[in-house]
Design an enzyme around this catalytic site. Sequence first.
Site, PDB file in Angstrom:
ATOM      1  N   ARG A 107       0.828  -1.201   0.000  1.00  0.00           N
ATOM      2  CA  ARG A 107       0.000   0.000   0.000  1.00  0.00           C
ATOM      3  C   ARG A 107       0.866   1.256   0.000  1.00  0.00           C
ATOM      4  O   ARG A 107       1.799   1.375   0.780  1.00  0.00           O
ATOM      5  CB  ARG A 107      -0.911   0.005   1.230  1.00  0.00           C
ATOM      6  CG  ARG A 107      -1.833   1.209   1.268  1.00  0.00           C
ATOM      7  CD  ARG A 107      -3.009   0.999   2.191  1.00  0.00           C
ATOM      8  NE  ARG A 107      -2.669   1.158   3.588  1.00  0.00           N
ATOM      9  CZ  ARG A 107      -3.574   1.164   4.579  1.00  0.00           C
ATOM     10  NH1 ARG A 107      -4.864   0.988   4.308  1.00  0.00           N
ATOM     11  NH2 ARG A 107      -3.202   1.312   5.835  1.00  0.00           N
ATOM     12  N   GLY A 182       1.327   3.836  -6.008  1.00  0.00           N
ATOM     13  CA  GLY A 182       0.337   3.069  -6.755  1.00  0.00           C
ATOM     14  C   GLY A 182      -0.180   3.825  -7.970  1.00  0.00           C
ATOM     15  O   GLY A 182      -0.442   3.237  -9.017  1.00  0.00           O
ATOM     16  N   TYR A 471     -10.117   1.560 -17.419  1.00  0.00           N
ATOM     17  CA  TYR A 471      -8.886   2.150 -16.874  1.00  0.00           C
ATOM     18  C   TYR A 471      -8.432   1.337 -15.663  1.00  0.00           C
ATOM     19  O   TYR A 471      -9.180   1.225 -14.687  1.00  0.00           O
ATOM     20  CB  TYR A 471      -9.164   3.607 -16.478  1.00  0.00           C
ATOM     21  CG  TYR A 471      -8.002   4.358 -15.870  1.00  0.00           C
ATOM     22  CD1 TYR A 471      -6.689   4.076 -16.216  1.00  0.00           C
ATOM     23  CD2 TYR A 471      -8.224   5.383 -14.949  1.00  0.00           C
ATOM     24  CE1 TYR A 471      -5.624   4.787 -15.662  1.00  0.00           C
ATOM     25  CE2 TYR A 471      -7.181   6.103 -14.390  1.00  0.00           C
ATOM     26  CZ  TYR A 471      -5.878   5.799 -14.747  1.00  0.00           C
ATOM     27  OH  TYR A 471      -4.840   6.509 -14.197  1.00  0.00           O
ATOM     28  N   TYR A 474      -8.868   2.500 -12.222  1.00  0.00           N
ATOM     29  CA  TYR A 474     -10.226   2.441 -11.684  1.00  0.00           C
ATOM     30  C   TYR A 474     -10.608   0.967 -11.571  1.00  0.00           C
ATOM     31  O   TYR A 474     -11.569   0.491 -12.178  1.00  0.00           O
ATOM     32  CB  TYR A 474     -11.213   3.201 -12.582  1.00  0.00           C
ATOM     33  CG  TYR A 474     -11.030   4.703 -12.596  1.00  0.00           C
ATOM     34  CD1 TYR A 474     -10.309   5.346 -11.584  1.00  0.00           C
ATOM     35  CD2 TYR A 474     -11.582   5.484 -13.604  1.00  0.00           C
ATOM     36  CE1 TYR A 474     -10.133   6.724 -11.590  1.00  0.00           C
ATOM     37  CE2 TYR A 474     -11.413   6.867 -13.610  1.00  0.00           C
ATOM     38  CZ  TYR A 474     -10.693   7.476 -12.605  1.00  0.00           C
ATOM     39  OH  TYR A 474     -10.535   8.839 -12.615  1.00  0.00           O
TER      40      TYR A 474
HETATM   41  C1  FAD Z   1     -10.825   9.847  -4.686  1.00  0.00           C
HETATM   42  C2  FAD Z   1      -9.987   9.290  -5.814  1.00  0.00           C
HETATM   43  C3  FAD Z   1      -9.562  10.120  -6.833  1.00  0.00           C
HETATM   44  C4  FAD Z   1      -8.784   9.642  -7.886  1.00  0.00           C
HETATM   45  N1  FAD Z   1      -8.368  10.499  -8.861  1.00  0.00           N
HETATM   46  C5  FAD Z   1      -7.566  10.045  -9.851  1.00  0.00           C
HETATM   47  C6  FAD Z   1      -7.047  10.932 -10.846  1.00  0.00           C
HETATM   48  O1  FAD Z   1      -7.299  12.133 -10.833  1.00  0.00           O
HETATM   49  N2  FAD Z   1      -6.260  10.423 -11.816  1.00  0.00           N
HETATM   50  C7  FAD Z   1      -5.947   9.088 -11.862  1.00  0.00           C
HETATM   51  O2  FAD Z   1      -5.221   8.678 -12.763  1.00  0.00           O
HETATM   52  N3  FAD Z   1      -6.417   8.236 -10.944  1.00  0.00           N
HETATM   53  C8  FAD Z   1      -7.200   8.672  -9.929  1.00  0.00           C
HETATM   54  N4  FAD Z   1      -7.651   7.796  -8.984  1.00  0.00           N
HETATM   55  C9  FAD Z   1      -7.261   6.376  -9.076  1.00  0.00           C
HETATM   56  C10 FAD Z   1      -5.844   6.158  -8.537  1.00  0.00           C
HETATM   57  O3  FAD Z   1      -4.890   6.539  -9.499  1.00  0.00           O
HETATM   58  C11 FAD Z   1      -5.607   4.695  -8.195  1.00  0.00           C
HETATM   59  O4  FAD Z   1      -6.524   4.299  -7.214  1.00  0.00           O
HETATM   60  C12 FAD Z   1      -4.190   4.451  -7.723  1.00  0.00           C
HETATM   61  O5  FAD Z   1      -3.920   3.076  -7.792  1.00  0.00           O
HETATM   62  C13 FAD Z   1      -3.959   4.979  -6.337  1.00  0.00           C
HETATM   63  O6  FAD Z   1      -2.652   4.797  -5.894  1.00  0.00           O
HETATM   64  P1  FAD Z   1      -2.397   4.659  -4.317  1.00  0.00           P
HETATM   65  O7  FAD Z   1      -0.956   4.473  -4.082  1.00  0.00           O
HETATM   66  O8  FAD Z   1      -3.086   5.761  -3.619  1.00  0.00           O
HETATM   67  O9  FAD Z   1      -3.240   3.344  -4.008  1.00  0.00           O
HETATM   68  P2  FAD Z   1      -2.970   1.981  -3.244  1.00  0.00           P
HETATM   69  O10 FAD Z   1      -4.340   1.533  -2.846  1.00  0.00           O
HETATM   70  O11 FAD Z   1      -1.950   2.111  -2.193  1.00  0.00           O
HETATM   71  O12 FAD Z   1      -2.411   1.044  -4.381  1.00  0.00           O
HETATM   72  C14 FAD Z   1      -3.079   0.791  -5.593  1.00  0.00           C
HETATM   73  C15 FAD Z   1      -2.538  -0.470  -6.253  1.00  0.00           C
HETATM   74  O13 FAD Z   1      -1.138  -0.344  -6.491  1.00  0.00           O
HETATM   75  C16 FAD Z   1      -0.394  -1.283  -5.698  1.00  0.00           C
HETATM   76  N5  FAD Z   1       0.728  -0.566  -5.109  1.00  0.00           N
HETATM   77  C17 FAD Z   1       0.675   0.441  -4.189  1.00  0.00           C
HETATM   78  N6  FAD Z   1       1.901   0.886  -3.925  1.00  0.00           N
HETATM   79  C18 FAD Z   1       2.756   0.156  -4.675  1.00  0.00           C
HETATM   80  C19 FAD Z   1       4.166   0.162  -4.822  1.00  0.00           C
HETATM   81  N7  FAD Z   1       4.933   1.002  -4.122  1.00  0.00           N
HETATM   82  N8  FAD Z   1       4.736  -0.720  -5.683  1.00  0.00           N
HETATM   83  C20 FAD Z   1       3.963  -1.582  -6.384  1.00  0.00           C
HETATM   84  N9  FAD Z   1       2.620  -1.625  -6.278  1.00  0.00           N
HETATM   85  C21 FAD Z   1       2.019  -0.759  -5.433  1.00  0.00           C
HETATM   86  C22 FAD Z   1      -1.368  -1.782  -4.660  1.00  0.00           C
HETATM   87  O14 FAD Z   1      -1.005  -3.067  -4.193  1.00  0.00           O
HETATM   88  C23 FAD Z   1      -2.667  -1.729  -5.388  1.00  0.00           C
HETATM   89  O15 FAD Z   1      -2.785  -2.852  -6.233  1.00  0.00           O
HETATM   90  C24 FAD Z   1      -8.428   8.265  -7.920  1.00  0.00           C
HETATM   91  C25 FAD Z   1      -8.842   7.418  -6.887  1.00  0.00           C
HETATM   92  C26 FAD Z   1      -9.619   7.920  -5.839  1.00  0.00           C
HETATM   93  C27 FAD Z   1     -10.065   6.994  -4.736  1.00  0.00           C
END
Ligand code: FAD
Length: 535
Positions: A107, A182, A471, A474
Amino acid sequence: MHSLSLRSIIASFVVLLSIPLSTSVAIEENFNHCLSLHSNTSNQFPSAIYTSINASYNSILESTAQNLRYLLPSVPKPDFIFTPFHDSQVQAAVICAKQLGIHMRVRSGGHDYEGLSYVSLIEKPFMILDLVKLREINVDIAHNTAWIQAGATVGEVYYRISERSAVKGFPAGLCTTLGIGGHITGGAYGSMMRKFGLGADNVLDARIVDVNGRVLDRAGMGEDLFWAIRGGGGGSFGVILWWKIKLVPVPQTVTVFRVTKTLEQGGNKLLYRWQQVAPNIDENLFIRVIIQPGNGSVPGKKTVTTSYNALFLGGADRLLQVMKKGFPELGLTRKDCLETSWIKSVLYIAGFPNDTPPEVLLQGKSTSKAYFKAKSDFVREVIPERSLNALWKIFLQDDGPLMIWNPYGGMMSRIEESATPFPHRKGTLYKIQYVTGWLDGEQSMAKHMNWIRKFYFYMAPYVSKYPREAYVNYRDLDIGMNQKNNTSFFKACSWGYRYFKGNFNRLVKVKTKVDPSNFFRHEQSIPPLPTGKRG
Ligand SMILES: Cc1cc2nc3c(=O)[nH]c(=O)nc-3n(C[C@H](O)[C@H](O)[C@H](O)COP(=O)(O)OP(=O)(O)OC[C@H]3O[C@@H](n4cnc5c(N)ncnc54)[C@H](O)[C@@H]3O)c2cc1C
Ligand SMILES: *[C@@H]1O[C@H](CO)[C@@H](O)[C@H](O)[C@H]1NC(C)=O
Ligand SMILES: *[C@@H]1O[C@H](CO)[C@@H](O)[C@H](O)[C@H]1NC(C)=O
Ligand SMILES: *[C@@H]1O[C@H](CO)[C@@H](O)[C@H](O)[C@H]1NC(C)=O
Ligand SMILES: *[C@@H]1O[C@H](CO)[C@@H](O)[C@H](O)[C@H]1NC(C)=O
Ligand SMILES: *[C@@H]1O[C@H](CO)[C@@H](O)[C@H](O)[C@H]1NC(C)=O
């Protein structure tokens, strides 16, 4: 005899009752012990592991988890959470989890739509490797680059860049609490995508911990793996520790606006026109449409509001010229326009109240969490005006519906479909995101889930086909569920082609090479080729 068997019954009860707790603790103890064997004196931080007996277990688990649906009591919880303070502890964690057979979820920012970074619906025991403490950002203005640790939020990244230069930025997500770790793995789009492409298109290097616990940079991992991690989705290839990004130029003054029209104010005609205009207009201009239910002029009768929310990389005078020529139907006036700095435009687009200081970005806390389900589509042909009318009837059947229409074109069309795993490029007019949100937990969940599936089914004729693209950032676990051949590899092909099109085959090849035993896995991770098909 009698008393003996009674004693043994009681004993077995005690054992049974203590199983859940003692196994979690035993697993954690084994892991902790293994970590200490793989640590050196300078990287021992003994209090970085949380099991359910630690008072802060729940608050750590919930801290960045964005979808409350995956925190419901009925959803499996991790046996423990490990929050490393140093890269070398990530290496040790991978080695130890593999050795001990503990399923690992990684995460960064916790925004995964299906909670894949903090919940495993498929395996036990499982742990969370939470990178929340790894959030260093080193901006190098002279070389136009920055090295960023995976746990940093995009808001922090934007702030640290703007702190060093008012004319540099980075083209990633609109929501400021996304984890850079992520986010970039799935593409990362934002309001500068028509000018500069995705976050993933602007990555120069990375550091990743592979399945053997080695840290590899771009030269060390090779071009195939470096290609795969820039869009192939998180959690499949290794743990990203750092991204090296390329900064992009932004003007001193940018302009933002938000203009809202209801259906009664000609919203339909305008939206029909937007589909033709937004993907083709000046690429300094990004106009997305936020679609929600609203109150019409007739009391008690719901209508639909379409809110045109835009960033222009330039001043208001120039913007007005561009709009007058390209999209006069919106009727944009000077009064609608707000000239500001790029960093303040980030706050505006993210929905912070006017005059919120940019320092809010350093808090890294998301302001709104909800139970939600979302889906995505890509549109390649303009939806006719009369079809829009019929669509609103179903849209308004839900009590918490939201759609965001997000224009493509510009730079997005000039990058080859195979340049990164993200394939939704030339020919895409815009992306639709569907969301339904609610606050009463399990109570109205089925109703909302049913609605969004119905709406998605209804939209099929209007969106991309063969495959119906989606996507990967998403994340949608509905995709692939109805496969006739439900073996995991076949199921993967179903969502694989929809997220990645032809790039899926190359992702499978890379996966087979770098993680043949499939250590990095989740409900929709890239599968290695079945052993019979290798060679
Ligand atoms: C409110 C909201 C707004 C959003 N707006 C946008 C937007 O404007 N543009 C856009 O493109 N997307 C958007 N998203 C989607 C977002 O890009 C994805 O949910 C993204 O995966 C989030 O990354 P995270 O690190 O926060 O998530 P996490 O939940 O931490 O990880 C997402 C995925 O990646 C994996 N992962 C996490 N960290 C790593 C790492 N260091 N190495 C390898 N794998 C890893 C996790 O295991 C999981 O499978 C939005 C999502 C939400 C909930
Ligand atoms: C030991 O830990 C330090 C920092 O905690 C790290 O820089 C170093 O690479 C580690 N050495 C080994 C051999 O793992
Ligand atoms: C969790 O509890 C154990 C046992 O009391 C303790 O040793 C450990 O330091 C605690 N972890 C944290 C992160 O506080
Ligand atoms: C619509 O009207 C209702 C009832 O007057 C009110 O509660 C609600 O906040 C209004 N919604 C919007 C979006 O203005
Ligand atoms: C496929 O498998 C999933 C989970 O294992 C199950 O829920 C689903 O009903 C199956 N689909 C079919 C068509 O068998
Ligand atoms: C599903 O695919 C697997 C792998 O190729 C194959 O062995 C199996 O026979 C298929 N099952 C059905 C029902 O088609």
